[in-house]
Motif scaffolding. Structure first.
Motif, PDB file in Angstrom:
ATOM      1  N   LEU A 299      -5.011  -0.976  -3.871  1.00 39.05           N
ATOM      2  CA  LEU A 299      -3.660  -1.515  -3.714  1.00 39.05           C
ATOM      3  C   LEU A 299      -3.628  -2.972  -3.263  1.00 39.05           C
ATOM      4  CD1 LEU A 299      -1.977   1.556  -1.975  1.00 39.05           C
ATOM      5  CD2 LEU A 299      -1.632   0.810  -4.338  1.00 39.05           C
ATOM      6  N   ASN A 300      -4.708  -3.455  -2.626  1.00 38.76           N
ATOM      7  CA  ASN A 300      -4.682  -4.813  -2.059  1.00 38.76           C
ATOM      8  C   ASN A 300      -5.787  -5.712  -2.594  1.00 38.76           C
ATOM      9  OD1 ASN A 300      -6.732  -3.445  -0.783  1.00 38.76           O
ATOM     10  ND2 ASN A 300      -6.244  -4.177   1.278  1.00 38.76           N
ATOM     11  N   SER A 346       4.341  -0.927   4.587  1.00 37.24           N
ATOM     12  CA  SER A 346       4.425  -1.068   3.134  1.00 37.24           C
ATOM     13  C   SER A 346       5.828  -1.361   2.643  1.00 37.24           C
ATOM     14  CB  SER A 346       3.931   0.212   2.455  1.00 37.24           C
ATOM     15  OG  SER A 346       4.878   1.267   2.599  1.00 37.24           O
ATOM     16  N   ILE A 360      -1.110   6.021  -8.530  1.00 41.90           N
ATOM     17  CA  ILE A 360      -1.298   4.579  -8.395  1.00 41.90           C
ATOM     18  C   ILE A 360      -1.607   4.021  -9.775  1.00 41.90           C
ATOM     19  CG2 ILE A 360      -2.720   2.749  -7.402  1.00 41.90           C
ATOM     20  CD1 ILE A 360      -3.210   4.593  -5.000  1.00 41.90           C
ATOM     21  N   ASP A 362      -0.521   0.463 -12.640  1.00 39.80           N
ATOM     22  CA  ASP A 362       0.176  -0.811 -12.837  1.00 39.80           C
ATOM     23  C   ASP A 362       1.225  -0.644 -13.942  1.00 39.80           C
ATOM     24  OD1 ASP A 362       0.993  -3.413 -12.960  1.00 39.80           O
ATOM     25  OD2 ASP A 362      -1.021  -4.271 -13.030  1.00 39.80           O
ATOM     26  N   ARG A 368      -1.265  -5.947 -10.183  1.00 36.32           N
ATOM     27  CA  ARG A 368      -1.162  -5.304  -8.873  1.00 36.32           C
ATOM     28  C   ARG A 368      -0.728  -3.850  -9.069  1.00 36.32           C
ATOM     29  NH1 ARG A 368       1.407 -10.428  -7.592  1.00 36.32           N
ATOM     30  NH2 ARG A 368       3.426  -9.426  -7.963  1.00 36.32           N
ATOM     31  N   ASP A 370       0.897  -0.327  -8.803  1.00 38.89           N
ATOM     32  CA  ASP A 370       2.141   0.125  -8.198  1.00 38.89           C
ATOM     33  C   ASP A 370       2.003   1.587  -7.772  1.00 38.89           C
ATOM     34  OD1 ASP A 370       3.354  -2.407  -9.037  1.00 38.89           O
ATOM     35  OD2 ASP A 370       3.256  -1.558 -11.055  1.00 38.89           O
ATOM     36  N   ASN A 388       4.360  -3.181  -6.512  1.00 36.67           N
ATOM     37  CA  ASN A 388       3.479  -3.857  -5.568  1.00 36.67           C
ATOM     38  C   ASN A 388       3.775  -5.361  -5.556  1.00 36.67           C
ATOM     39  OD1 ASN A 388       1.284  -4.840  -4.081  1.00 36.67           O
ATOM     40  ND2 ASN A 388      -0.152  -3.391  -4.981  1.00 36.67           N
ATOM     41  N   GLN A 389       4.123  -5.880  -4.375  1.00 39.89           N
ATOM     42  CA  GLN A 389       4.416  -7.306  -4.232  1.00 39.89           C
ATOM     43  C   GLN A 389       3.211  -8.114  -3.771  1.00 39.89           C
ATOM     44  OE1 GLN A 389       7.840  -8.316  -5.058  1.00 39.89           O
ATOM     45  NE2 GLN A 389       7.386  -6.289  -5.916  1.00 39.89           N
ATOM     46  N   PRO A 394      -0.244  -4.696   1.430  1.00 35.20           N
ATOM     47  CA  PRO A 394       0.749  -4.844   0.364  1.00 35.20           C
ATOM     48  C   PRO A 394       2.103  -4.251   0.736  1.00 35.20           C
ATOM     49  CG  PRO A 394      -0.802  -3.103  -0.172  1.00 35.20           C
ATOM     50  CD  PRO A 394      -1.337  -3.782   1.051  1.00 35.20           C
ATOM     51  N   ARG A 395       3.150  -4.912   0.261  1.00 39.90           N
ATOM     52  CA  ARG A 395       4.505  -4.398   0.391  1.00 39.90           C
ATOM     53  C   ARG A 395       5.021  -4.017  -0.991  1.00 39.90           C
ATOM     54  NH1 ARG A 395       7.157  -4.634   5.005  1.00 39.90           N
ATOM     55  NH2 ARG A 395       9.191  -4.641   3.967  1.00 39.90           N
ATOM     56  N   PHE A 396       5.954  -3.068  -1.017  1.00 42.92           N
ATOM     57  CA  PHE A 396       6.413  -2.505  -2.272  1.00 42.92           C
ATOM     58  C   PHE A 396       7.935  -2.586  -2.358  1.00 42.92           C
ATOM     59  CE2 PHE A 396       2.306  -0.757  -1.404  1.00 42.92           C
ATOM     60  CZ  PHE A 396       1.693  -0.673  -2.641  1.00 42.92           C
TER      61      PHE A 396
END
Length: 532
Positions: A299-300, A346, A360, A362, A368, A370, A388-389, A394-396
């Motif tokens: 994720l990161n 998150s 998980i 993309d 990134r 998602d 995924n930002q 990571p923030r979503f």
């Protein structure tokens, strides 16, 4: 049925037009590698500019409403039994209830598990099975090492009535029963496969829910569809869970086991070490609250597989509780495995409904990965999806809302129309409602898919995508199951954003490294010899 064939024939024609945003799904002999190996199976040029992520519900359009009436859907798996490149689908059902319980939307009574075979459309194989059982999990995997997809159907026993967990052998595109597990009243849930003992054959782990007597079972594959229970002395005894996923967490080329209730590292000689982080399991609110499916993925962008855990908390509907899915970053430091809980950080809010399945992947191909869930959003019209930002933590961002009362049991992903975007099949439990097929119509970045021919279909192989300068774009271990009661194909799907050329390497489970060099994008590559 003819209408279904026409729909997919129209899709195939559309896929051959090849404009900048239309897929090109015919097999290609294009050379993409500097060493002149033809690995491209199909290609579909995308714009390279990620935009809004969106799914469009297309169940009726694709002719999939009537074939899936009369079921209590509880399992789904994508595979390719006829090796035509298009995904085939199994939908499992609890078919042991009174006839009238299934009589909705024109259904006369219960239907057995459904096998829908691509031709390239999804057409029901009416001759496959007439058995009415409680199918609770499904997975396609090459269990006999002959390079094609066999099938595992996990059954959940009811009371003292035994359920028949069965393995079907793929014989030239037909599924024929090859093994039955005599598990008594085993309350099976999610299967996962990996070569846990390093003998070259895929072994099988099947989780059992907390209402069972034994906990999940680890089966060693001895060849010829002979499986031996090797749970005793493994460190996995008595562990109940709804979800299971095999993946190498610490880069020692031994598959570890991520369950919805714990994480276990494979230390060799058939033994597993419990490394479950504190607070891994959410405390129950009501009697029917359980952690559910599990997903793994980076994720990161640090090259390590992280963990997401879904939730099957009925207290969200019965007591208005709000329960999150859980997110844990893998902090492996070269010696020990550890995880950090980033659920709150998150930005994904707690759910007011169930979200048993997680994946998980993309969705917008921006590089990134998602998080996709089987909770619904937008009043039950779309899946609850979190984009995924980026960031070390990571923030979503929620797409189309943060959850509705409606939810689905499982929701495996596959690119069903070869356009470079991952689509979703959402499995509905209630016979009064249809299971739904969602097509991914996002504006996306470029993409790359990688699959592997030969025994085991590459499960355990790590695909690594980098820039020419050596910057990591993505690292994925090829597997065949994720989330809750669901199976996906052994394919690594990478979103690439604006990258138009990338460097690809494949590391097998025995440590051999194939450096494929610079490859084009917007294509599905199959190692070592393509699809010709």
């Amino acid at each position: 049925m003819k209408a279904l064939l026409v729909v997919f024939a129209m899709m195939a024609v559309a896929c051959s037009s090849g404009t900048s945003e239309n897929p090109v799904s015919v097999p290609s002999a294009s050379t993409v590698l500097g060493n002149d190996q033809n690995l491209v199976c199909w290609s579909a040029t995308r714009s390279g500019t990620p935009g809004e992520a969106r799914f469009r519900e297309a169940t009726e359009e694709l002719g999939l409403v009537e074939p899936l009436t009369g079921i209590y859907g509880h399992a789904a798996a994508w595979g390719d039994i006829n090796d035509d490149g298009f995904p085939d689908l199994v939908a499992g059902t609890f078919a042991d209830r009174p006839v009238e319980a299934y009589q909705f939307r024109g259904a006369e009574g219960p239907k057995p598990d459904r096998l829908l075979v691509s031709t390239p459309g999804l057409v029901v194989d009416e001759e496959w099975s007439e058995e009415l059982d409680r199918t609770s999990g499904a997975l396609f995997a090459d269990l006999d090492g002959d390079g094609d997809d066999d099938l595992v159907l996990v059954r959940n026993a009811r009371g003292e009535t035994s359920g028949r967990t069965v393995v079907f052998e793929n014989r030239d595109g037909s599924l024929v029963e090859a093994a039955e597990f005599n598990l008594g009243t085993f309350k099976g849930r999610t299967p996962t496969v990996a070569d846990f003992d390093g003998d070259g054959l895929l072994d099988l782990y099947i989780s059992e829910d907390r209402y069972g007597d034994t906990g999940g079972i680890l089966f060693a594959n001895h060849g010829g569809f002979s499986f031996i229970n090797v749970t005793a002395g493994s460190g996995l005894e008595g562990v109940a869970s709804l979800g299971a996923r095999a993946v190498d967490l610490n880069e020692d080329r031994r598959p570890d086991l991520v369950l919805s209730t714990g994480i276990f590292v494979n230390v060799g000689d058939g033994r597993f070490l419990d490394v479950t982080p504190p607070g891994y399991v959410t405390e129950s609110v009501g009697a029917e609250d359980d952690p559910a499916g599990v997903a793994v993925g980076d994720l990161n962008d640090d090259g390590r597989p992280d963990v997401v855990v879904g939730q099957h908390f009925r207290s969200t509907l019965e007591f208005e509780a709000k329960i999150p899915i859980r997110i844990f970053l893998n902090e492996f430091d070269g010696e020990s495995v550890a995880f950090t809980d980033i659920t709150e950080a998150s930005g994904i809010p707690p759910f007011s409904t169930l979200a048993p399945h997680v994946h998980i992947a993309d969705i917008d191909n921006d590089s990134r990965p998602d998080i996709v869930t089987s909770a619904s959003a937008n009043g039950g019209q779309t899946p609850a999806l979190f984009i995924n930002q980026g960031g070390d933590v990571p923030r979503f961002l929620a797409v189309a809302g943060e959850g509705s009362a409606q939810y689905w049991v499982g929701a495996p992903l596959a690119d069903i129309n070869h356009d470079g975007r991952l689509d979703m099949f959402a499995v509905e439990w209630e016979p009064s409602l249809p299971s739904l097929m969602f097509l991914n119509e996002s504006s996306t970045g470029h993409w790359l898919e990688v699959s592997v021919d030969g025994p085991g279909r590459g499960i355990g192989t790590v695909a690594i995508v980098e820039t020419e300068a050596g910057e990591l774009i993505g690292r994925q271990e090829i597997g065949a199951g994720t989330g809750y009661s669901s199976g996906h194909q052994p394919i690594a799907h990478f979103g690439l954003g604006s990258h138009q050329e990338v460097v690809l390497s494949l590391q097998s489970i025995d440590g051999e490294l194939a450096e494929l060099g610079l490859v084009q994008v917007d294509a599905h590559l199959r190692w070592p010899s393509g699809c010709g």
